[in-house]
Design an enzyme around this catalytic site. Structure first.
Site, PDB file in Angstrom:
ATOM      1  N   GLU A  46      32.613  35.032 -48.422  1.00 31.70           N
ATOM      2  CA  GLU A  46      33.367  34.405 -49.529  1.00 31.70           C
ATOM      3  C   GLU A  46      32.555  34.482 -50.809  1.00 31.70           C
ATOM      4  O   GLU A  46      33.077  34.728 -51.889  1.00 31.70           O
ATOM      5  CB  GLU A  46      33.700  32.945 -49.198  1.00 31.70           C
ATOM      6  N   GLU A  47      31.242  34.253 -50.645  1.00 30.44           N
ATOM      7  CA  GLU A  47      30.388  34.167 -51.836  1.00 30.44           C
ATOM      8  C   GLU A  47      30.205  35.520 -52.524  1.00 30.44           C
ATOM      9  O   GLU A  47      29.712  35.583 -53.644  1.00 30.44           O
ATOM     10  CB  GLU A  47      29.022  33.567 -51.473  1.00 30.44           C
ATOM     11  N   ASP A  69      28.501  23.491 -49.587  1.00 33.90           N
ATOM     12  CA  ASP A  69      29.204  24.771 -49.846  1.00 33.90           C
ATOM     13  C   ASP A  69      28.711  25.838 -48.868  1.00 33.90           C
ATOM     14  O   ASP A  69      27.747  26.503 -49.130  1.00 33.90           O
ATOM     15  CB  ASP A  69      28.943  25.196 -51.280  1.00 33.90           C
ATOM     16  N   HIS A 124      25.200  25.928 -55.196  1.00 34.68           N
ATOM     17  CA  HIS A 124      24.546  27.243 -55.139  1.00 34.68           C
ATOM     18  C   HIS A 124      23.041  27.173 -55.370  1.00 34.68           C
ATOM     19  O   HIS A 124      22.429  28.132 -55.834  1.00 34.68           O
ATOM     20  CB  HIS A 124      25.209  28.228 -56.126  1.00 34.68           C
ATOM     21  N   ASP A 183      37.046  24.191 -48.879  1.00 36.23           N
ATOM     22  CA  ASP A 183      35.817  24.757 -49.447  1.00 36.23           C
ATOM     23  C   ASP A 183      35.185  23.686 -50.324  1.00 36.23           C
ATOM     24  O   ASP A 183      35.683  23.407 -51.417  1.00 36.23           O
ATOM     25  CB  ASP A 183      36.183  26.011 -50.271  1.00 36.23           C
ATOM     26  N   HIS A 235      35.181  28.925 -45.619  1.00 32.29           N
ATOM     27  CA  HIS A 235      34.171  29.993 -45.555  1.00 32.29           C
ATOM     28  C   HIS A 235      32.898  29.452 -44.936  1.00 32.29           C
ATOM     29  O   HIS A 235      32.468  28.330 -45.203  1.00 32.29           O
ATOM     30  CB  HIS A 235      33.950  30.674 -46.905  1.00 32.29           C
TER      31      HIS A 235
END
Ligand code: TRP
Ligand code: CA
Ligand code: ZN
Length: 310
Positions: free
Chosen positions: A162-163, A128, A278, A191, A116
């Site tokens: 994706e998130e 990420d 994140h 990922d 992603h």
């Protein structure tokens, strides 16, 4: 007593442990290349700059996402890939998947690799998932440099949204004609593969794909653990759910590294694999170069061997 290694095994081992490119000859098949870490990191630097120039992130619906797609697409187009941008709508914004096909090979038997490309809104999303996106891109570029002629057809994908819940990859699978699903012999997902306090996790799904990655790591003498928690947490899930064989690599997110894991992999026990997961601190500083290098080389090894190129 002299111990002799069969030529084909010796060649395979040489391909696994070589630090310089093995010499090819007319009578031998090509070994997978050593993916240059510097090239993978250069892509991460570009993704970081793209975030910085677009409000600090590369999230779905934000300018930094489409700029990321255009960066990757430009590299692929220049390298001879046939690229397609697939649009979808999610949460009121247009999303984009980027698909790249390498001309040639048996299109009834497709080896697909994906990652992603979107970040969360909190930051640039370099581990990420700049990490997987950059490594898959550099593997595709290595296919082009080798002018690879694999038995199977190679396809690469960079997923949007994706998130927001695997939106782009699910859209792709849902819109793939049923007859084409059966043509995908395997989907490999990447990922988070450069986590700063890394683990070496191999998805526990299709046995052939899993064994391919385990063999790569066995050749380096590095123990792996299986990844099962991720079953529903990344873009392989929509593929798995329709019966397509899947596999992949993962270096860890917000889970805590145990003492036993630090013992075998180094790093810090009692600390997350990625403490910046994140968060705004998921920058180019949030990468373990060794993990990124090993996982990038493992992707090339798997793409080469699963497609019949070596
Ligand atoms: N997909 C998650 C994300 O992008 C990361 C993640 C968490 C993950 N656990 C996983 C990915 C297990 C693969 C496997 O935020
Ligand atoms: Ca390498
Ligand atoms: Zn994420």
């Amino acid at each position: 007593m002299k111990f002799s290694v069969p030529a084909v095994v010796g060649l395979a081992l040489a391909g696994l442990i070589a630090t310089t490119a093995p010499s090819a000859s007319a009578t031998t098949t090509l070994a997978a290349p050593d993916i240059p870490l510097a090239n993978v990191k250069a892509h991460l630097t570009q993704l970081s700059s793209i975030a910085a120039a677009n409000g600090g992130n590369r999230a779905h619906g934000r300018a930094g996402y489409l700029a990321s797609v255009n960066y990757v697409k430009g590299k692929l187009d220049a390298a001879g890939f046939t690229t397609t941008v697939q649009q979808f709508t999610s949460s009121g914004s247009t999303g984009y998947n980027l698909i790249a096909d390498w001309p040639g090979g048996d299109t009834n038997s497709v080896v697909m690799s994906g990652s992603h490309l979107d970040s969360v809104t909190a930051g640039a999303g370099i581990n990420d998932n700049g990490s997987g996106s950059a490594a898959v891109l550099e593997t595709a570029l290595a296919v082009s440099r080798a002018q690879l002629k694999p038995t199977k057809h190679l396809r690469f994908a960079w997923w949007g949204a994706e998130e927001l819940g695997l939106v782009g990859s699910r859209y792709y699978v849902n819109n793939l004609p049923t007859a084409d699903r059966a043509k995908i012999s395997g989907y490999l997902n990447f990922d988070m593969i450069g986590s700063p306090n890394p683990g070496y996790f191999v998805y526990d799904d299709d046995p052939t794909i899993e064994q391919t990655f385990k063999s790569y790591y066995a050749g380096l003498g590095i123990p792996t653990e299986i990844e099962t928690e991720g079953d529903g947490r990344s873009d392989h899930a929509p593929f798995k759910n329709v019966g397509i064989p899947v596999g992949g690599l993962f270096s860890g997110a917000d889970y805590i590294k145990t003492a036993a894991q630090a013992q075998k992999w180094g790093g810090t026990s009692g600390r997350a694999f990625d403490a910046c997961y994140h968060r705004s601190c998921d920058t180019t500083a949030n990468i373990d170069d060794t993990a990124l290098d090993r996982n990038s080389d493992a992707i090339a090894y798997a793409v080469w061997s699963l497609s019949g190129a070596s």
